[in-house]
Design an enzyme around this catalytic site. Structure first.
Site, short mmCIF file in Angstrom:
data_model
loop_
_atom_site.label_atom_id
_atom_site.label_comp_id
_atom_site.label_asym_id
_atom_site.label_seq_id
_atom_site.Cartn_x
_atom_site.Cartn_y
_atom_site.Cartn_z
CG ASP A 112 -1.94 1.17 1.22
OD1 ASP A 112 -1.98 1.79 0.54
OD2 ASP A 112 -2.72 0.98 2.29
CG ASP A 168 -7.40 -7.68 8.37
OD1 ASP A 168 -6.42 -7.37 7.59
OD2 ASP A 168 -7.53 -7.11 9.54
NE ARG A 174 -6.01 -12.13 9.05
CZ ARG A 174 -5.41 -11.00 8.93
NH1 ARG A 174 -4.81 -10.90 7.87
NH2 ARG A 174 -5.19 -10.33 9.98
#
Ligand code: IMP
Length: 187
Positions: A112, A168, A174
């Site tokens: 990210d 998650d 998950r």
């Protein structure tokens, strides 16, 4: 590609829409496995899964790598239960393997901001591996705050929070077999 179909609607509710299907994931893993074999032919690389999110990706990926390889896991904390990187990263579970002189691939679920991978590369390079590369299932390129090379990328995705296949939503979801986008209007 034949996958056993399981309806996971009970886990999903209304707030999620499919971004990447199980079939698309596994098709891409075939290609990533080949890319890794081509780079490490004649070597025994060690793949280091980053817990918790990377565990399913690592488990599936190694079954598409048709050369000998080892695995290990490391766990770091950057987010806690929040969605934004704090930049304060701690090692919660250190490596078990000795990676000095080894060909290492860090296996991440998602890059990210890139801060976690940057931290890991710096920390692992201190152990003097022969080479150090990164494989990530997903990358949000537009969100990256640091310029780090990532050799093996499953999918570049848009700037949306995603879940499933190891990723998650506040520690759950998950176990979804595909990757889903979380709709913005959730609480
Ligand atoms: P980074 O340090 O900002 O690159 O964050 C990497 C970590 O943040 C990943 O290993 C995930 O645990 C978590 N993360 C970032 N984006 C998402 C997302 O969309 N869904 C689930 N976890 C995410």
């Amino acid at each position: 590609m034949s996958l056993i179909k399981i309806n996971q609607q009970g886990l999903l509710g209304d707030n999620y829409s499919v971004l990447i299907s199980e079939e698309e994931i596994h098709q891409r893993l075939v290609e990533l496995g080949d890319e890794i074999v081509n780079v490490f032919s004649g070597e025994i690389p060690i793949l280091i899964g980053v817990l918790n999110g990377g565990f399913i990706f690592l488990a599936d990926l190694i079954r598409y790598i048709n050369i000998d390889c080892e695995i290990d896991f490391i766990r770091i904390s950057s987010y806690g239960d929040a969605e934004e990187s704090t930049g304060h990263i701690k090692v919660l579970k250190p490596l078990s393997a000795d990676i000095k002189g080894r060909h290492v691939v860090v296996v991440e679920d998602i890059v990210d901001s890139g801060l976690s991978v940057q931290f890991l590369l710096k920390m692992l390079s201190a152990f003097e591996p022969a080479s150090l590369r990164v494989a990530t299932l997903l990358r949000k390129k537009s969100r990256m705050k640091v310029d780090i090379p990532i050799e093996f990328i499953g999918f570049d995705i848009e700037d949306k929070y995603v879940i499933g296949y190891g990723l998650d939503d506040r520690q759950i979801k998950r176990n979804l077999r595909a990757i889903y986008i979380v709709d913005n209007d959730r609480d």
